[in-house]
Design a protein around this motif. Structure first.
Motif, PDB file in Angstrom:
ATOM      1  N   ILE A   1     -16.826   5.983  44.772  1.00  0.00           N
ATOM      2  CA  ILE A   1     -16.820   7.363  45.221  1.00  0.00           C
ATOM      3  C   ILE A   1     -15.387   7.628  45.636  1.00  0.00           C
ATOM      4  O   ILE A   1     -14.812   6.882  46.435  1.00  0.00           O
ATOM      5  CB  ILE A   1     -17.789   7.596  46.395  1.00  0.00           C
ATOM      6  N   CYS A   2     -14.781   8.651  45.094  1.00  0.00           N
ATOM      7  CA  CYS A   2     -13.363   8.907  45.324  1.00  0.00           C
ATOM      8  C   CYS A   2     -13.104   9.352  46.758  1.00  0.00           C
ATOM      9  O   CYS A   2     -13.858  10.132  47.338  1.00  0.00           O
ATOM     10  CB  CYS A   2     -12.852   9.940  44.324  1.00  0.00           C
ATOM     11  N   THR A   3     -12.025   8.858  47.326  1.00  0.00           N
ATOM     12  CA  THR A   3     -11.669   9.160  48.704  1.00  0.00           C
ATOM     13  C   THR A   3     -11.490  10.657  48.924  1.00  0.00           C
ATOM     14  O   THR A   3     -11.934  11.203  49.940  1.00  0.00           O
ATOM     15  CB  THR A   3     -10.391   8.393  49.094  1.00  0.00           C
TER      16      THR A   3
ATOM     17  N   PHE B   1     -13.050  13.012  47.536  1.00  0.00           N
ATOM     18  CA  PHE B   1     -14.379  13.619  47.623  1.00  0.00           C
ATOM     19  C   PHE B   1     -14.935  13.465  49.036  1.00  0.00           C
ATOM     20  O   PHE B   1     -15.522  14.403  49.584  1.00  0.00           O
ATOM     21  CB  PHE B   1     -15.324  12.988  46.603  1.00  0.00           C
ATOM     22  N   LYS B   2     -14.750  12.331  49.640  1.00  0.00           N
ATOM     23  CA  LYS B   2     -15.218  12.125  51.017  1.00  0.00           C
ATOM     24  C   LYS B   2     -14.560  13.142  51.943  1.00  0.00           C
ATOM     25  O   LYS B   2     -15.208  13.713  52.816  1.00  0.00           O
ATOM     26  CB  LYS B   2     -14.912  10.699  51.471  1.00  0.00           C
ATOM     27  N   GLN B   3     -13.277  13.404  51.707  1.00  0.00           N
ATOM     28  CA  GLN B   3     -12.560  14.405  52.496  1.00  0.00           C
ATOM     29  C   GLN B   3     -13.107  15.799  52.201  1.00  0.00           C
ATOM     30  O   GLN B   3     -13.324  16.598  53.116  1.00  0.00           O
ATOM     31  CB  GLN B   3     -11.075  14.340  52.184  1.00  0.00           C
ATOM     32  N   ASP B   4     -13.366  16.094  50.922  1.00  0.00           N
ATOM     33  CA  ASP B   4     -13.894  17.404  50.538  1.00  0.00           C
ATOM     34  C   ASP B   4     -15.240  17.689  51.184  1.00  0.00           C
ATOM     35  O   ASP B   4     -15.556  18.837  51.507  1.00  0.00           O
ATOM     36  CB  ASP B   4     -14.035  17.521  49.020  1.00  0.00           C
ATOM     37  N   LEU B   5     -16.059  16.655  51.374  1.00  0.00           N
ATOM     38  CA  LEU B   5     -17.369  16.841  52.002  1.00  0.00           C
ATOM     39  C   LEU B   5     -17.248  17.383  53.422  1.00  0.00           C
ATOM     40  O   LEU B   5     -18.144  18.069  53.902  1.00  0.00           O
ATOM     41  CB  LEU B   5     -18.149  15.523  52.033  1.00  0.00           C
ATOM     42  N   MET B   6     -16.144  17.049  54.059  1.00  0.00           N
ATOM     43  CA  MET B   6     -15.930  17.485  55.437  1.00  0.00           C
ATOM     44  C   MET B   6     -15.261  18.850  55.514  1.00  0.00           C
ATOM     45  O   MET B   6     -15.059  19.388  56.583  1.00  0.00           O
ATOM     46  CB  MET B   6     -15.058  16.468  56.180  1.00  0.00           C
TER      47      MET B   6
ATOM     48  N   ILE C   1     -25.266   9.314  43.481  1.00  0.00           N
ATOM     49  CA  ILE C   1     -24.400   9.220  44.656  1.00  0.00           C
ATOM     50  C   ILE C   1     -25.314   9.273  45.874  1.00  0.00           C
ATOM     51  O   ILE C   1     -26.114  10.182  46.017  1.00  0.00           O
ATOM     52  CB  ILE C   1     -23.380  10.378  44.721  1.00  0.00           C
TER      53      ILE C   1
ATOM     54  N   ILE D   1     -25.462   8.731  50.172  1.00  0.00           N
ATOM     55  CA  ILE D   1     -24.772   8.596  51.445  1.00  0.00           C
ATOM     56  C   ILE D   1     -25.824   8.290  52.496  1.00  0.00           C
ATOM     57  O   ILE D   1     -26.685   9.106  52.779  1.00  0.00           O
ATOM     58  CB  ILE D   1     -23.971   9.863  51.815  1.00  0.00           C
TER      59      ILE D   1
ATOM     60  N   ALA E   1     -11.086   4.512  43.452  1.00  0.00           N
ATOM     61  CA  ALA E   1     -11.332   5.332  44.636  1.00  0.00           C
ATOM     62  C   ALA E   1     -10.152   6.241  44.959  1.00  0.00           C
ATOM     63  O   ALA E   1     -10.339   7.321  45.523  1.00  0.00           O
ATOM     64  CB  ALA E   1     -11.655   4.443  45.839  1.00  0.00           C
TER      65      ALA E   1
END
Length: 141
Positions: free
Chosen positions: A7-9, A11-16, A138, A140, A40
Motif C-alpha cells: 500500500i503506497c505511503t 495513499f496512507k497520507q491521502d486517507l487522512m 485493501i 485496514i 511503497a
C-alpha cells in the motif's frame, strides 16, 4: 529494478486528507512490465515501464475501476472493486498500480503478480480477492 507489493505511503497520507472518499473518486489500474520499479514509495502513476498499448481495451493509464465499494468486516475496513479486464490484448505484465486519477494520479497500491503473466490476443484479467477481513484487496485493520 524491483517490484514490491505494498500500500503506497502517499495513499496512507491521502486517507487522512480531505477528499479521501475513494468511492467518489476515479480510480484506475495500470499494468507494468518486469523492469518497472514500484514499491511503497511510489507516489503517482507514471508511463515508465508501463506495458504497451494493445488490443481494444488497454491504453496508457489502464482501465477505470468499476463498482468501487468500501465495507467493514468486524473492525477491518475493506476496499473492493470489480475485476479488471483487458480484452483482445497481447500483454506481458508483472504488476499493476492502482491510482486515483482525481488526485494528481496519486498511487494507492502496487500489486505484484509474482512473475510475468501474459495474454496473447485474449483477455488479461486481474481477479481481485473476496472482500473480507482476511482476504480483501485493501484492508485496514
Amino acid at each position: 529494478m524491483a517490484i514490491t507489493q505494498a500500500i503506497c505511503t502517499v495513499f496512507k497520507q491521502d486517507l487522512m486528507s480531505p477528499g479521501g472518499n475513494l468511492a467518489a473518486q476515479t480510480l484506475k489500474c495500470a499494468l507494468y512490465d518486469n523492469t518497472a520499479s514500484l514499491a511503497a514509495n511510489t507516489t503517482a502513476y507514471a508511463t515508465a515501464n508501463e506495458v504497451s498499448s494493445s488490443g481494444t481495451n488497454y491504453t496508457a493509464g489502464g482501465n477505470a475501476l468499476t463498482n468501487v465499494a468500501i465495507s467493514v468486516d468486524g473492525t477491518t475496513a475493506i476496499f473492493d472493486a470489480d475485476n479488471v479486464s483487458f480484452a483482445n490484448a497481447t500483454i506481458s505484465a508483472q504488476a499493476a498500480l492502482l491510482y486515483n486519477a482525481n488526485n494528481s494520479n496519486s498511487a494507492i497500491a502496487v500489486l505484484d503478480f509474482g512473475g510475468v503473466k501474459t495474454s496473447t490476443n485474449g483477455t488479461f484479467e486481474l481477479q481481485f480477492p473476496t472482500a473480507n477481513s482476511s482476504a480483501g484487496l485493501i484492508r485496514i485493520a
